[in-house]
Scaffold this motif. Structure first.
Motif, PDB file in Angstrom:
ATOM      1  N   GLN A   1      -3.484  -0.641 -14.437  1.00  0.00           N
ATOM      2  CA  GLN A   1      -3.685  -0.288 -15.835  1.00  0.00           C
ATOM      3  C   GLN A   1      -4.322  -1.503 -16.506  1.00  0.00           C
ATOM      4  OE1 GLN A   1      -3.055   2.558 -17.367  1.00  0.00           O
ATOM      5  NE2 GLN A   1      -1.613   3.601 -16.025  1.00  0.00           N
ATOM      6  N   ASN A   2      -5.186  -1.285 -17.487  1.00  0.00           N
ATOM      7  CA  ASN A   2      -5.830  -2.415 -18.152  1.00  0.00           C
ATOM      8  C   ASN A   2      -4.818  -3.375 -18.766  1.00  0.00           C
ATOM      9  OD1 ASN A   2      -8.591  -2.057 -17.599  1.00  0.00           O
ATOM     10  ND2 ASN A   2      -8.695  -0.415 -19.101  1.00  0.00           N
ATOM     11  N   ARG A   3      -3.734  -2.859 -19.350  1.00  0.00           N
ATOM     12  CA  ARG A   3      -2.729  -3.757 -19.931  1.00  0.00           C
ATOM     13  C   ARG A   3      -2.059  -4.595 -18.842  1.00  0.00           C
ATOM     14  NH1 ARG A   3       0.095   1.285 -20.091  1.00  0.00           N
ATOM     15  NH2 ARG A   3       1.878   1.139 -18.672  1.00  0.00           N
ATOM     16  N   ASP A   4      -1.898  -4.014 -17.638  1.00  0.00           N
ATOM     17  CA  ASP A   4      -1.243  -4.741 -16.550  1.00  0.00           C
ATOM     18  C   ASP A   4      -2.144  -5.810 -15.945  1.00  0.00           C
ATOM     19  OD1 ASP A   4       1.053  -3.246 -16.934  1.00  0.00           O
ATOM     20  OD2 ASP A   4       0.654  -1.881 -15.264  1.00  0.00           O
ATOM     21  N   ILE A   5      -3.431  -5.512 -15.771  1.00  0.00           N
ATOM     22  CA  ILE A   5      -4.330  -6.545 -15.234  1.00  0.00           C
ATOM     23  C   ILE A   5      -4.451  -7.690 -16.236  1.00  0.00           C
ATOM     24  CG2 ILE A   5      -6.520  -5.526 -16.009  1.00  0.00           C
ATOM     25  CD1 ILE A   5      -5.991  -7.431 -12.726  1.00  0.00           C
ATOM     26  N   ALA A   6      -4.442  -7.375 -17.530  1.00  0.00           N
ATOM     27  CA  ALA A   6      -4.504  -8.434 -18.548  1.00  0.00           C
ATOM     28  C   ALA A   6      -3.265  -9.318 -18.458  1.00  0.00           C
ATOM     29  CB  ALA A   6      -4.646  -7.825 -19.941  1.00  0.00           C
ATOM     30  N   ASP A   7      -2.107  -8.708 -18.228  1.00  0.00           N
ATOM     31  CA  ASP A   7      -0.878  -9.480 -18.100  1.00  0.00           C
ATOM     32  C   ASP A   7      -0.908 -10.339 -16.836  1.00  0.00           C
ATOM     33  OD1 ASP A   7       2.065  -9.849 -18.994  1.00  0.00           O
ATOM     34  OD2 ASP A   7       2.199  -9.359 -16.855  1.00  0.00           O
ATOM     35  N   LEU A   8      -1.250  -9.734 -15.708  1.00  0.00           N
ATOM     36  CA  LEU A   8      -1.303 -10.487 -14.448  1.00  0.00           C
ATOM     37  C   LEU A   8      -2.335 -11.612 -14.523  1.00  0.00           C
ATOM     38  CD1 LEU A   8      -0.286 -10.720 -11.510  1.00  0.00           C
ATOM     39  CD2 LEU A   8      -2.137  -9.143 -10.866  1.00  0.00           C
ATOM     40  N   PHE A   9      -3.469 -11.342 -15.141  1.00  0.00           N
ATOM     41  CA  PHE A   9      -4.564 -12.308 -15.278  1.00  0.00           C
ATOM     42  C   PHE A   9      -4.068 -13.612 -15.908  1.00  0.00           C
ATOM     43  CE2 PHE A   9      -8.500 -14.016 -16.991  1.00  0.00           C
ATOM     44  CZ  PHE A   9      -9.494 -13.565 -16.135  1.00  0.00           C
ATOM     45  N   ARG A  10      -3.195 -13.505 -16.887  1.00  0.00           N
ATOM     46  CA  ARG A  10      -2.723 -14.723 -17.561  1.00  0.00           C
ATOM     47  C   ARG A  10      -1.613 -15.432 -16.788  1.00  0.00           C
ATOM     48  NH1 ARG A  10       1.846 -14.149 -20.718  1.00  0.00           N
ATOM     49  NH2 ARG A  10       2.567 -12.017 -20.938  1.00  0.00           N
TER      50      ARG A  10
ATOM     51  N   ASN B   1       0.823  -1.210   0.000  1.00  0.00           N
ATOM     52  CA  ASN B   1       0.000   0.000   0.000  1.00  0.00           C
ATOM     53  C   ASN B   1       0.854   1.257   0.000  1.00  0.00           C
ATOM     54  OD1 ASN B   1      -2.901  -0.821   0.104  1.00  0.00           O
ATOM     55  ND2 ASN B   1      -2.193  -1.947   1.884  1.00  0.00           N
ATOM     56  N   SER B   2       1.925   1.273   0.787  1.00  0.00           N
ATOM     57  CA  SER B   2       2.758   2.481   0.881  1.00  0.00           C
ATOM     58  C   SER B   2       3.497   2.767  -0.424  1.00  0.00           C
ATOM     59  CB  SER B   2       3.748   2.367   2.035  1.00  0.00           C
ATOM     60  OG  SER B   2       4.633   1.282   1.832  1.00  0.00           O
ATOM     61  N   GLN B   3       3.931   1.723  -1.111  1.00  0.00           N
ATOM     62  CA  GLN B   3       4.648   1.906  -2.378  1.00  0.00           C
ATOM     63  C   GLN B   3       3.701   2.061  -3.564  1.00  0.00           C
ATOM     64  OE1 GLN B   3       7.406  -1.329  -3.037  1.00  0.00           O
ATOM     65  NE2 GLN B   3       8.355  -1.074  -1.051  1.00  0.00           N
ATOM     66  N   LYS B   4       2.443   1.658  -3.360  1.00  0.00           N
ATOM     67  CA  LYS B   4       1.473   1.634  -4.454  1.00  0.00           C
ATOM     68  C   LYS B   4       2.004   0.791  -5.615  1.00  0.00           C
ATOM     69  CE  LYS B   4      -0.251   5.967  -2.796  1.00  0.00           C
ATOM     70  NZ  LYS B   4       0.731   6.015  -1.694  1.00  0.00           N
ATOM     71  N   ARG B   5       2.416  -0.416  -5.221  1.00  0.00           N
ATOM     72  CA  ARG B   5       2.955  -1.389  -6.165  1.00  0.00           C
ATOM     73  C   ARG B   5       2.398  -2.770  -5.840  1.00  0.00           C
ATOM     74  NH1 ARG B   5       4.279   2.629  -8.415  1.00  0.00           N
ATOM     75  NH2 ARG B   5       6.344   3.296  -9.052  1.00  0.00           N
ATOM     76  N   LEU B   6       2.239  -3.563  -6.865  1.00  0.00           N
ATOM     77  CA  LEU B   6       1.844  -4.957  -6.729  1.00  0.00           C
ATOM     78  C   LEU B   6       3.004  -5.785  -7.250  1.00  0.00           C
ATOM     79  CD1 LEU B   6      -1.504  -6.597  -7.679  1.00  0.00           C
ATOM     80  CD2 LEU B   6       0.621  -7.537  -8.578  1.00  0.00           C
ATOM     81  N   TYR B   7       3.369  -6.816  -6.484  1.00  0.00           N
ATOM     82  CA  TYR B   7       4.464  -7.706  -6.851  1.00  0.00           C
ATOM     83  C   TYR B   7       3.912  -9.112  -7.056  1.00  0.00           C
ATOM     84  CZ  TYR B   7       7.394  -3.960  -5.016  1.00  0.00           C
ATOM     85  OH  TYR B   7       7.986  -2.747  -4.788  1.00  0.00           O
ATOM     86  N   LEU B   8       4.309  -9.752  -8.126  1.00  0.00           N
ATOM     87  CA  LEU B   8       4.057 -11.175  -8.305  1.00  0.00           C
ATOM     88  C   LEU B   8       5.399 -11.858  -8.089  1.00  0.00           C
ATOM     89  CD1 LEU B   8       2.291 -13.596  -8.970  1.00  0.00           C
ATOM     90  CD2 LEU B   8       2.768 -13.167 -11.406  1.00  0.00           C
ATOM     91  N   VAL B   9       5.516 -12.531  -6.941  1.00  0.00           N
ATOM     92  CA  VAL B   9       6.788 -13.125  -6.527  1.00  0.00           C
ATOM     93  C   VAL B   9       7.153 -14.262  -7.484  1.00  0.00           C
ATOM     94  CG1 VAL B   9       8.042 -14.238  -4.641  1.00  0.00           C
ATOM     95  CG2 VAL B   9       6.295 -12.496  -4.128  1.00  0.00           C
ATOM     96  N   GLN B  10       8.413 -14.237  -7.925  1.00  0.00           N
ATOM     97  CA  GLN B  10       8.961 -15.241  -8.833  1.00  0.00           C
ATOM     98  C   GLN B  10      10.012 -16.061  -8.086  1.00  0.00           C
ATOM     99  OE1 GLN B  10       7.902 -14.932 -12.534  1.00  0.00           O
ATOM    100  NE2 GLN B  10       6.408 -14.114 -11.079  1.00  0.00           N
ATOM    101  N   ARG B  11      10.508 -17.082  -8.707  1.00  0.00           N
ATOM    102  CA  ARG B  11      11.628 -17.849  -8.141  1.00  0.00           C
ATOM    103  C   ARG B  11      12.922 -17.047  -8.292  1.00  0.00           C
ATOM    104  NH1 ARG B  11       9.543 -22.615  -7.035  1.00  0.00           N
ATOM    105  NH2 ARG B  11       7.950 -23.520  -8.370  1.00  0.00           N
ATOM    106  N   GLY B  12      13.903 -17.388  -7.494  1.00  0.00           N
ATOM    107  CA  GLY B  12      15.213 -16.794  -7.656  1.00  0.00           C
ATOM    108  C   GLY B  12      15.361 -15.390  -7.097  1.00  0.00           C
ATOM    109  N   GLY B  13      14.520 -15.006  -6.142  1.00  0.00           N
ATOM    110  CA  GLY B  13      14.673 -13.705  -5.513  1.00  0.00           C
ATOM    111  C   GLY B  13      14.243 -12.526  -6.367  1.00  0.00           C
ATOM    112  N   THR B  14      13.264 -12.750  -7.253  1.00  0.00           N
ATOM    113  CA  THR B  14      12.766 -11.674  -8.104  1.00  0.00           C
ATOM    114  C   THR B  14      11.239 -11.611  -8.030  1.00  0.00           C
ATOM    115  OG1 THR B  14      12.596 -13.069 -10.071  1.00  0.00           O
ATOM    116  CG2 THR B  14      14.696 -11.905  -9.731  1.00  0.00           C
TER     117      THR B  14
END
Length: 165
Positions: A144-153, A40-53
């Motif tokens: 953003q609509n392009r970002d939700i479409a990307d996350l959705f998949r 919330n403070s950064q106003k960012r959403l992270y999708l955690v990946q393998r390998g520390g990214t």
């Protein structure tokens, strides 16, 4: 009818092709790969990946007194969903209709929404891209609509979601 669904699907997925989330370092051991973390403070959403990214997306979050923190999971995934304003929104904005059809220009859900278990919140697109990076919602996470479409998949029903301050 099949042609209509095909056209809708192609329009939706064309947004995904344009998306380019930022790959960033993310080494918080509390969150397993595949978890969505909303800061919330950064106003960012992270999708955690393998390998520390993680894949990082800019978002809009809940305004003062409306932002939520905690753990939940994706309950449902919807393309161009209709939207019914929750009671708290309707109380503040009584002029809103009971339902705004999916795909309508005034539908605040954008091209897709992922509903979250345990409440009336969702991670969704927006018809107000200028709101991204701000604390403006009633608790939902706007992308953003392009970002939700990307996350959705990239995610599925039951994907864990954690919101932190």
């Amino acid at each position: 009818m099949v042609a209509i669904y095909l056209a809708i699907g192609l329009a939706f997925w064309s947004h995904a092709a344009a998306a380019a989330p930022e790959l960033v370092s993310f080494s918080d051991a509390r969150f397993a790969p595949g978890t969505i973390v909303v800061s919330n403070s950064q106003k960012r959403l992270y999708l955690v990946q393998r390998g520390g990214t993680a894949l990082r997306y800019p978002v809009a979050v809940g305004k003062r007194g409306k932002a939520w923190t905690g753990r939940t999971f994706i309950r449902g995934m919807h393309v161009r969903p209709a939207w019914s304003p929750p009671a708290v929104v309707k109380r503040d904005l009584p002029h809103l209709p009971a339902v705004i059809p999916g795909g309508a220009a005034n539908n605040p859900m954008g091209v897709a929404a992922m509903t979250l278990a345990g409440g009336e919140f969702a991670i969704h697109g927006t018809n107000r891209p200028g709101s991204i990076g701000r604390a403006v919602s009633y608790g939902c996470i706007r992308m953003q609509n392009r970002d939700i479409a990307d996350l959705f998949r990239r995610v599925n029903v039951r994907t864990p979601v954690v919101a932190v301050n």
